[in-house]
Design a protein around this motif. Sequence first.
Motif: not given
Length: 327
Positions: A14-20
């Motif tokens: 989905g939407a990318p985050t820093l956790d990726h």
Amino acid sequence: MITREIQLTAQIAGAPTLDHFTVATTEVDGEVVVRTDQVGLAATYLELMRADCTLPVPAWQPGRRVGVAAIGTVVRSDSPELAVGDLVQSMTGWSEYSAGPAAQYTRLDPIADPGYYLGQGPTAYYGMADVAGVGEGDVVFVSGAAGGVGSLAGQIAKCLGAARVIGSAGSPAKVDYLVNELGYDVAFDYHDGSPVDRLRELAPEGISVFFDVVGGEQYQAALQAARPGARFALCGSLSSQLGDAAERFPTPDHAAAQARGIELLPFSCYHTPDQIAAWREHFSTWLGEGRFVYPQTVIKGGVEDVPQAFLSLLQGSYRGNVSVRLS
């Protein structure tokens, strides 16, 4: 040599985050060792981070370094082709150092702003000159015109002889930037009223070329505002980048286009040596003649700051071509 690099923790759905993303420590060694000075960012990278990547290249895998274009300085060389201190470009991605055979690095001429080499000019030039075939008298509409590709595409159209170049952007400040700094004839904020109404107002005779990096409503507006025989160079669909593959890259409405005699021209630019050479030749000439502005945003920080800069790019926080200068 020990280096820090950015790796994916998981492919993005989905939407990318820093956790990726994670900062990993690895060892690099090879015929040539290069200190990374600056890395380029592009919205296209998000597609390469997805498990259902639609691009004709392998998706990036968790636990592996991510990123593409980088500029650096040779710090060790066992090759007669490259010397310590040479400025080089590579596709080695987001890391403090890289290493490999000399053939994977291209020596660059030292220039005042090496960030020029990291721009998306080959894509913009190929799409405007080769795909759309822009020439004298064309009325051109560029969606997403304040981004890395769009900010160059509109200027290229003007240099190729377009009679009128129209751009769309997401804020009044970006609209002002397009007209007063990049030389667009007119521009509009796509949040301000109906895009098709704005296009009909700004191009009452119809557009003859559409350079699309957004898709969605602006693509539909261009269909309605195009003159018969218009050429649509379709570069991307940023407006729907968070959906599944079908939503991110919807099938163009061929029936509606055919009914209006519009030529749909989806394309990808692989930045081949010929494409890069064509762009640099024309860019150098136009820049020297004072007909071109190189729009860019340079963020300064460590390699650990690259993921946040990338997410900010996806959120529309920057103008022009975006890169991170490592410190």
